[in-house]
Design a protein around this motif. Structure first.
Motif, short mmCIF file in Angstrom:
data_model
loop_
_atom_site.label_atom_id
_atom_site.label_comp_id
_atom_site.label_asym_id
_atom_site.label_seq_id
_atom_site.Cartn_x
_atom_site.Cartn_y
_atom_site.Cartn_z
N TYR A 189 68.08 -63.06 -87.55
CA TYR A 189 67.14 -62.60 -88.57
C TYR A 189 65.67 -62.84 -88.17
CZ TYR A 189 71.27 -62.18 -91.45
OH TYR A 189 72.49 -61.82 -91.92
N ASP A 190 64.80 -62.16 -88.87
CA ASP A 190 63.36 -62.29 -88.68
C ASP A 190 62.74 -62.81 -89.96
OD1 ASP A 190 61.87 -61.18 -86.18
OD2 ASP A 190 63.63 -59.92 -86.41
N CYS A 191 63.18 -63.92 -90.46
CA CYS A 191 62.66 -64.41 -91.74
C CYS A 191 61.16 -64.67 -91.63
CB CYS A 191 63.41 -65.66 -92.18
SG CYS A 191 65.13 -65.29 -92.57
N TYR A 192 60.48 -64.35 -92.70
CA TYR A 192 59.03 -64.30 -92.70
C TYR A 192 58.35 -65.58 -92.21
CZ TYR A 192 54.50 -62.75 -94.39
OH TYR A 192 53.19 -62.38 -94.48
N ARG A 201 63.07 -66.79 -83.93
CA ARG A 201 63.15 -65.63 -83.03
C ARG A 201 62.44 -65.91 -81.71
NH1 ARG A 201 58.70 -61.50 -85.79
NH2 ARG A 201 57.02 -63.00 -85.77
N LEU A 211 53.81 -66.88 -101.36
CA LEU A 211 54.08 -65.61 -100.69
C LEU A 211 53.28 -64.50 -101.37
CD1 LEU A 211 57.92 -66.15 -100.39
CD2 LEU A 211 56.31 -66.07 -98.49
N ASP A 212 53.09 -63.43 -100.65
CA ASP A 212 52.22 -62.37 -101.15
C ASP A 212 52.79 -61.65 -102.38
OD1 ASP A 212 50.27 -62.88 -99.38
OD2 ASP A 212 50.41 -60.99 -98.27
N HIS A 255 53.75 -68.04 -84.03
CA HIS A 255 54.96 -67.30 -83.63
C HIS A 255 55.88 -66.98 -84.80
CE1 HIS A 255 53.68 -67.92 -79.54
NE2 HIS A 255 53.64 -69.23 -79.75
N THR A 256 55.30 -66.87 -85.98
CA THR A 256 56.08 -66.38 -87.12
C THR A 256 55.45 -65.07 -87.60
OG1 THR A 256 54.70 -67.51 -88.76
CG2 THR A 256 56.61 -68.73 -87.89
N LYS A 257 56.24 -64.30 -88.36
CA LYS A 257 55.70 -63.07 -88.94
C LYS A 257 54.58 -63.40 -89.91
CE LYS A 257 56.43 -58.54 -90.06
NZ LYS A 257 55.18 -58.17 -90.73
N SER A 261 51.44 -63.86 -87.93
CA SER A 261 50.93 -62.57 -87.45
C SER A 261 50.23 -61.81 -88.57
CB SER A 261 52.08 -61.70 -86.93
OG SER A 261 52.71 -62.29 -85.84
N LEU A 296 47.03 -63.55 -89.74
CA LEU A 296 46.03 -63.44 -88.67
C LEU A 296 45.40 -62.05 -88.67
CD1 LEU A 296 45.08 -65.17 -86.16
CD2 LEU A 296 46.68 -63.80 -84.83
N LYS A 297 46.24 -61.04 -88.80
CA LYS A 297 45.75 -59.65 -88.82
C LYS A 297 44.76 -59.45 -89.96
CE LYS A 297 49.94 -57.44 -88.31
NZ LYS A 297 50.85 -56.29 -88.32
N GLN A 298 45.06 -60.12 -91.08
CA GLN A 298 44.22 -59.94 -92.27
C GLN A 298 43.10 -60.98 -92.35
OE1 GLN A 298 47.00 -59.60 -95.67
NE2 GLN A 298 48.46 -58.86 -94.19
N THR A 300 52.54 -58.05 -82.38
CA THR A 300 51.27 -58.55 -82.93
C THR A 300 50.70 -59.69 -82.09
OG1 THR A 300 52.18 -58.09 -85.11
CG2 THR A 300 50.17 -59.39 -85.04
N GLU A 301 51.60 -60.53 -81.58
CA GLU A 301 51.14 -61.74 -80.91
C GLU A 301 50.58 -61.46 -79.52
OE1 GLU A 301 53.57 -65.20 -81.30
OE2 GLU A 301 54.62 -64.36 -83.03
N PHE A 358 56.88 -57.62 -99.44
CA PHE A 358 55.74 -57.46 -98.54
C PHE A 358 56.18 -57.35 -97.09
CE2 PHE A 358 56.18 -61.82 -97.34
CZ PHE A 358 56.63 -62.43 -98.48
N TYR A 359 57.49 -57.35 -96.86
CA TYR A 359 58.01 -57.19 -95.51
C TYR A 359 58.28 -55.70 -95.26
CZ TYR A 359 59.76 -60.11 -91.68
OH TYR A 359 59.91 -60.81 -90.51
N TRP A 404 42.29 -55.78 -86.84
CA TRP A 404 43.26 -54.90 -87.49
C TRP A 404 42.67 -54.30 -88.77
CZ3 TRP A 404 44.69 -59.35 -84.97
CH2 TRP A 404 45.77 -59.29 -84.09
#
Lengths: 438, 129
Positions: free
Chosen positions: A190-193, A198, A309-310, A342-344, A347, A350-352, B56-57, B92-93, B114
């Motif tokens: 899984y890719d848990c937030y 991963r 969380l958002d 290294h988590t979603k 990322s 950081l982007k925001q 992204t990373e 939000f995912y 971004w």
């Protein structure tokens, strides 16, 4: 300091003194005071060559004395809140002229920064790899990076962890022994937030062969365990085989999520499932039924609740806390989102450009280090305290924990595995004298 | 490895890149040569099918690698990061698009910034609007 020994091939090797350190960190407010014996160092210790003598210090339960009475220093870090202390320790040893290697989860998460304080860093899993590392050290040819992140070892190489390095009496509270940590698989699909598995363990599920798991479990002298696998809900057949094999061992254990199939939960209960950590992320009937299903099989539930969380407004958080009380969770642990590298989550934030605090000591999941979407950081902090206070208002955490202990004790009494607490350690908590015993 | 059909609109093929510590990594990629002569690149995170580092990373080195593969010039290169909907219970995912702009030092991109885009904006950009 050094003594000579002969290895089985008759070669003369220097017996090397390896100081392995697990740095201390500040406990999260509201968390139990318990210190569990760490897992990373004992897994690492099982993979070191025979000529290496390990002297282990867990700074969470004992003081570290830094001196030059060592040949080589290893620092094992699991949490982001350990890294700054780990770097500090390394800097002191390096001033004494000692070489320092880092490994463990947080070394991988903070590799670039850690390299600034290290002679070497080890990335990835250790089995089958440490002979070369120690040979390189012996030749004074230590590499700056040992990178096995994309090369996980053959799972059949993973033998029993070496728990002999632990000073076991330090992991008792008032005579009660803490659970030992154990793992039956690595990796996750899984890719848990908020999770970095991963990156750390790869995107595949890698179960250990059942016979290897049973071999290690049989050797453990502790009847109570924490199976630290990311999830026990990733491969139904393996899970069922694992639980069937565990039934005769009569261990009692805590784990993360167990699959929601009835036949799996039934086997888990027979295999000694004591309580699970279950993420509770909304107030849905799915969650309500999930908790009930565990309880129907006699498995208790500690909810792990991530705040900030958002998709959470203030009202959502308050509603969630009310819901937790409604569904009779046995325990709850509240954390605020910590965007670990290294988590979603990292990322996205950081982007925001929403991360405002990069002090890794603040990444304890109790401090807000980013701008939440629907409220101020201060308001999220207030709601975090509100959640702890409200959930434990009528029945304090110690009482709920006591109830859980009672549950496991009654199971142990009924199957003859109960061991009374150690009276000689009754006045100690993790090696320190208790002045106010309740 | 099969392409998830849900990705098809924004992804034509897989692209191999090196992630952290040279870990072999993979993303989806669509390169659109627009009517105005510019090249639009859409890099898609493929999650479980990506064995290495999330896009992204390593977005700046990834964009550099895609730029060089496309034989385009930095001034004519538009880069979009796409994360598909995972169907997660965490709303939000969901699917997101971000235009990523970089500094160019003559050899490689750095300092990504971004900016969130809507699907309609992306579709328009694919047409050169």
């Amino acid at each position: 300091m050094k003594q000579r020994m002969h290895d089985i091939e008759g070669l003369i090797l220097e017996k090397m003194k390896f100081k392995l350190i697990y740095p201390r960190w500040e406990k999260l407010e509201g968390q139990t005071i318990f210190n569990l014996p760490p897992h990373g160092p004992v897994v690492m210790a099982a993979a070191v060559p025979d000529h290496v003598e390990i002297d282990f210090t867990d700074e969470n339960v004992e003081d570290l004395i830094i001196d030059d009475n060592v040949d080589f220093v290893g620092i094992s870090m699991m949490l982001t809140t350990q890294v700054k202390r780990g770097w500090e320790i390394a800097d002191q040893y390096r001033k004494l002229g000692k070489k320092v290697i880092f490994g463990g989860i947080s070394t991988m998460l903070h590799a670039e920064e850690t390299m600034m304080h290290a002679d070497s860093i080890f990335l990835g899993e250790v089995e089958g790899r440490l002979d070369d590392v120690f040979a390189d050290f012996g030749k004074n040819e230590l590499k700056k990076i040992y990178n096995f992140l994309s090369k996980p070892p053959d799972m059949s190489l993973i033998g029993p962890a070496n728990r002999n390095i632990l000073k076991k009496d330090l992991y008792y509270h008032k005579g009660f022994r803490m659970v030992d940590l154990f793992h039956a698989s690595r990796g996750c699909i899984y890719d848990c937030y908020p999770c970095a598995v991963r990156y750390l363990g790869g995107r595949g599920f890698r179960p250990r062969p059942i016979d290897k798991v049973v071999e290690e479990l049989s050797q453990l002298d502790n009847n109570r365990l924490f199976i630290v696998d990311n999830s026990l809900a990733l491969d139904t057949n393996w899970e069922k085989e694992l639980f069937k094999a565990m039934i005769p061992l009569k261990k009692k254990w805590v784990s993360h999520t167990i699959e929601d199939k009835d036949e799996v939960l039934d086997l888990a209960a027979q295999a000694g499932a004591w309580y699970v950590y279950q993420a509770v992320f909304d107030t849905s009937d799915y969650i309500r039924n999930r908790i009930k299903q565990y309880h129907d099989y006699g498995i208790a539930v500690e909810g792990t609740i991530l705040l900030g969380l958002d998709n959470q407004t203030e009202d959502d958080i308050k509603r969630l806390v009310d819901f937790l009380l409604e569904i009779n969770l046995d325990l709850a642990e509240f954390t605020v989102l910590a965007p670990f590298p290294h988590t979603k989550a990292y990322s996205d934030l950081l982007k925001q450009n929403r991360i405002f605090d990069k002090d890794w000591n603040h990444y304890n999941a109790g401090k807000v280090v980013y701008q939440p979407k629907h409220m101020s950081p201060e308001r999220l902090t207030e709601l975090y305290h509100y959640a702890w206070d409200t959930f434990y208002k009528d029945e304090p955490q110690t009482m709920k924990m006591f109830n859980l202990i009672n549950k496991v004790m009654s199971k142990e009494l009924s199957d003859g595995t109960y061991r009374p607490r150690r009276r000689d350690l009754a006045n100690l908590s993790f090696g320190k004298q208790i002045t106010d015993i309740v | 490895m099969e392409i998830n059909p849900a990705f098809d609109k924004y992804m034509d093929h897989y692209f191999d890149y090196l992630g952290f510590w040279d870990s072999p990594s993979k993303c989806g990629l669509k390169l659109v040569k627009r009517n105005d002569g510019k090249t639009l690149a859409i890099a898609t995170e493929i999650y479980r099918q990506n064995p290495g580092t999330p896009i992204t990373e390593v977005i700046a080195p990834l964009a550099t690698q895609i730029l060089k593969t496309s034989k385009e010039t930095p001034g004519n290169f538009i880069f979009i990061e796409h994360t598909p909907n995972l169907g997660s219970k965490l709303s939000f995912y969901g699917e997101t698009f971000d235009r990523v702009e970089f500094e160019w030092d003559g050899e490689s991109f750095s300092n990504p910034v971004w900016t969130r885009l809507t699907n309609e904006q992306v579709d328009g950009m694919m047409e050169g609007l």
